[in-house]
Design a protein around this motif. Sequence first.
Motif, PDB file in Angstrom:
ATOM      1  N   CYS A 135       0.858  -1.181   0.000  1.00 27.41           N
ATOM      2  CA  CYS A 135       0.000   0.000   0.000  1.00 27.41           C
ATOM      3  C   CYS A 135       0.898   1.235   0.000  1.00 27.41           C
ATOM      4  CB  CYS A 135      -0.901  -0.008   1.230  1.00 27.41           C
ATOM      5  SG  CYS A 135      -1.932   1.467   1.386  1.00 27.41           S
ATOM      6  N   PHE A 136       0.563   2.244  -0.816  1.00 19.21           N
ATOM      7  CA  PHE A 136       1.444   3.407  -0.932  1.00 19.21           C
ATOM      8  C   PHE A 136       0.632   4.681  -1.166  1.00 19.21           C
ATOM      9  CE2 PHE A 136       0.667   1.915  -5.186  1.00 19.21           C
ATOM     10  CZ  PHE A 136       0.536   3.071  -5.937  1.00 19.21           C
ATOM     11  N   VAL A 137       1.248   5.814  -0.874  1.00 20.93           N
ATOM     12  CA  VAL A 137       0.704   7.134  -1.199  1.00 20.93           C
ATOM     13  C   VAL A 137       1.813   7.960  -1.820  1.00 20.93           C
ATOM     14  CG1 VAL A 137      -1.126   7.196   0.534  1.00 20.93           C
ATOM     15  CG2 VAL A 137       1.180   7.917   1.158  1.00 20.93           C
ATOM     16  N   GLU A 138       1.451   8.899  -2.667  1.00 24.58           N
ATOM     17  CA  GLU A 138       2.453   9.745  -3.303  1.00 24.58           C
ATOM     18  C   GLU A 138       2.976  10.805  -2.352  1.00 24.58           C
ATOM     19  OE1 GLU A 138       0.872  11.378  -6.854  1.00 24.58           O
ATOM     20  OE2 GLU A 138       0.680   9.443  -7.877  1.00 24.58           O
ATOM     21  N   LYS A 139       2.133  11.255  -1.415  1.00 23.36           N
ATOM     22  CA  LYS A 139       2.540  12.283  -0.459  1.00 23.36           C
ATOM     23  C   LYS A 139       2.245  11.790   0.940  1.00 23.36           C
ATOM     24  CE  LYS A 139       2.031  17.221   0.507  1.00 23.36           C
ATOM     25  NZ  LYS A 139       1.305  18.467   0.144  1.00 23.36           N
ATOM     26  N   ALA A 140       3.294  11.587   1.732  1.00 22.60           N
ATOM     27  CA  ALA A 140       3.132  10.942   3.029  1.00 22.60           C
ATOM     28  C   ALA A 140       3.177  11.918   4.203  1.00 22.60           C
ATOM     29  CB  ALA A 140       4.228   9.882   3.220  1.00 22.60           C
ATOM     30  N   HIS A 141       3.192  13.226   3.948  1.00 27.20           N
ATOM     31  CA  HIS A 141       3.297  14.203   5.023  1.00 27.20           C
ATOM     32  C   HIS A 141       2.110  14.091   5.983  1.00 27.20           C
ATOM     33  CE1 HIS A 141       4.366  17.819   7.150  1.00 27.20           C
ATOM     34  NE2 HIS A 141       3.203  18.394   6.847  1.00 27.20           N
ATOM     35  N   GLU A 142       2.409  13.830   7.252  1.00 22.44           N
ATOM     36  CA  GLU A 142       1.406  13.700   8.309  1.00 22.44           C
ATOM     37  C   GLU A 142       0.364  12.622   7.999  1.00 22.44           C
ATOM     38  OE1 GLU A 142       0.036  17.773   8.608  1.00 22.44           O
ATOM     39  OE2 GLU A 142       1.274  18.066  10.387  1.00 22.44           O
ATOM     40  N   THR A 143       0.769  11.613   7.239  1.00 22.20           N
ATOM     41  CA  THR A 143      -0.154  10.542   6.848  1.00 22.20           C
ATOM     42  C   THR A 143       0.312   9.207   7.411  1.00 22.20           C
ATOM     43  OG1 THR A 143      -0.706  11.689   4.796  1.00 22.20           O
ATOM     44  CG2 THR A 143      -1.226   9.352   4.910  1.00 22.20           C
ATOM     45  N   SER A 158       3.997   5.053  10.532  1.00 24.83           N
ATOM     46  CA  SER A 158       3.833   6.458  10.851  1.00 24.83           C
ATOM     47  C   SER A 158       4.501   7.329   9.793  1.00 24.83           C
ATOM     48  CB  SER A 158       4.429   6.756  12.230  1.00 24.83           C
ATOM     49  OG  SER A 158       4.307   8.123  12.540  1.00 24.83           O
ATOM     50  N   THR A 159       3.686   8.110   9.082  1.00 20.16           N
ATOM     51  CA  THR A 159       4.146   9.051   8.048  1.00 20.16           C
ATOM     52  C   THR A 159       5.134   8.410   7.085  1.00 20.16           C
ATOM     53  OG1 THR A 159       5.938   9.926   9.429  1.00 20.16           O
ATOM     54  CG2 THR A 159       3.794  11.009   9.585  1.00 20.16           C
ATOM     55  N   GLY A 160       4.864   7.182   6.655  1.00 19.19           N
ATOM     56  CA  GLY A 160       5.713   6.502   5.681  1.00 19.19           C
ATOM     57  C   GLY A 160       5.030   6.447   4.330  1.00 19.19           C
ATOM     58  N   SER A 175     -11.555 -10.206   3.412  1.00 21.60           N
ATOM     59  CA  SER A 175     -11.772  -8.786   3.126  1.00 21.60           C
ATOM     60  C   SER A 175     -10.600  -7.953   3.663  1.00 21.60           C
ATOM     61  CB  SER A 175     -13.081  -8.324   3.772  1.00 21.60           C
ATOM     62  OG  SER A 175     -13.265  -6.939   3.604  1.00 21.60           O
ATOM     63  N   TYR A 176      -9.883  -7.303   2.750  1.00 21.24           N
ATOM     64  CA  TYR A 176      -8.758  -6.451   3.130  1.00 21.24           C
ATOM     65  C   TYR A 176      -9.003  -5.028   2.624  1.00 21.24           C
ATOM     66  CZ  TYR A 176      -6.045 -10.630   4.296  1.00 21.24           C
ATOM     67  OH  TYR A 176      -5.601 -11.806   4.858  1.00 21.24           O
ATOM     68  N   ARG A 177      -8.396  -4.067   3.317  1.00 25.47           N
ATOM     69  CA  ARG A 177      -8.443  -2.684   2.856  1.00 25.47           C
ATOM     70  C   ARG A 177      -7.214  -1.938   3.346  1.00 25.47           C
ATOM     71  NH1 ARG A 177     -11.349   0.373   7.155  1.00 25.47           N
ATOM     72  NH2 ARG A 177     -12.050  -1.151   8.704  1.00 25.47           N
ATOM     73  N   CYS A 178      -6.808  -0.984   2.534  1.00 23.33           N
ATOM     74  CA  CYS A 178      -5.691  -0.110   2.882  1.00 23.33           C
ATOM     75  C   CYS A 178      -6.262   1.273   3.193  1.00 23.33           C
ATOM     76  CB  CYS A 178      -4.695  -0.030   1.732  1.00 23.33           C
ATOM     77  SG  CYS A 178      -3.390   1.183   2.005  1.00 23.33           S
ATOM     78  N   VAL A 179      -5.800   1.880   4.276  1.00 17.42           N
ATOM     79  CA  VAL A 179      -6.315   3.177   4.717  1.00 17.42           C
ATOM     80  C   VAL A 179      -5.155   4.155   4.865  1.00 17.42           C
ATOM     81  CG1 VAL A 179      -7.517   4.426   6.554  1.00 17.42           C
ATOM     82  CG2 VAL A 179      -8.257   2.122   5.914  1.00 17.42           C
ATOM     83  N   ALA A 180      -5.330   5.354   4.297  1.00 14.14           N
ATOM     84  CA  ALA A 180      -4.392   6.463   4.495  1.00 14.14           C
ATOM     85  C   ALA A 180      -5.109   7.522   5.323  1.00 14.14           C
ATOM     86  CB  ALA A 180      -3.945   7.039   3.158  1.00 14.14           C
ATOM     87  N   ALA A 181      -4.534   7.927   6.453  1.00 11.63           N
ATOM     88  CA  ALA A 181      -5.250   8.820   7.364  1.00 11.63           C
ATOM     89  C   ALA A 181      -4.315   9.855   7.974  1.00 11.63           C
ATOM     90  CB  ALA A 181      -5.918   8.003   8.475  1.00 11.63           C
TER      91      ALA A 181
END
Length: 261
Positions: A135-143, A158-160, A175-181
């Motif tokens: 699971c990944f995000v392009e912008k991880a600031h405070e995420t 943490s913020t990775g 059932s799986y899910r990825c969450v960015a918060a």
Amino acid sequence: MEIQEMKIVIFFIVMTSAATEEIKKNLTCTEGGSITLPDPVVEFGFLSYGRTVIASVTDRISRITEESFRYRLFWNNNTGLFTFTRLQTGDSGIYTIDSKRRGGTTSYRLTVYEPAPTPGVNRSRVSADSCTLVCFVEKAHETTLYWFKGEKILNQTSTGPSLPLTVDKQDFNSSYRCVAANPADEKTLPVNVNALCSEDKNTDQTNSVTREREVLYTADERNGQGENLPDSSPAVDRSYLTTVYDKLEVHRMALTDTDVD
């Protein structure tokens, strides 16, 4: 002189401590969102941002005194509550309500966050008995990234920018899910592990790529190397082309003779 200076220092310390104790609650919001401060100013009072008064209420009439909040801050004359709209990250800070009717002040620390980024999922490895997803995000600031199975958190970072998860084959249909918060927002991506990790699907994709490369190579060979074919190239193709040319010529000549007659 020294006594007077000491009184000033003590007064400053008391006021600083009181200001720290006044903070009633930490509030969070996302950019572009709205939030209502829960303490009312009904008849007479003030709303401050830091040390600047940004709004006042006198005899149930409100007035916005800070230009930057003029069209983004509203006061409800029925409830006495202030509401901020179209918040930006630069609006983060401490807001203080001074209600003279209640005879006290209450402060709130507001933090405005950017919306949480939408996560994506890639497959990194497949074996006979398991599959590893990232699971990944392009912008991880405070995420913070989370992997869930049902309602259970499997792991988090943490913020990775990325978070891997290895799923055993017997759990592919779970059932799986990825969450960015972040503290104010979250985005969820349901994950079909069985579809991502299907070996049959992967094999078909690999074969498709291989076939495409073969077709491209054959086309290049015909277009770029046809004139330099070795003597061992099939002579049938060349003789066929020559025969077709000869037949066309004979046919044209036959027509010409008929026309002459």
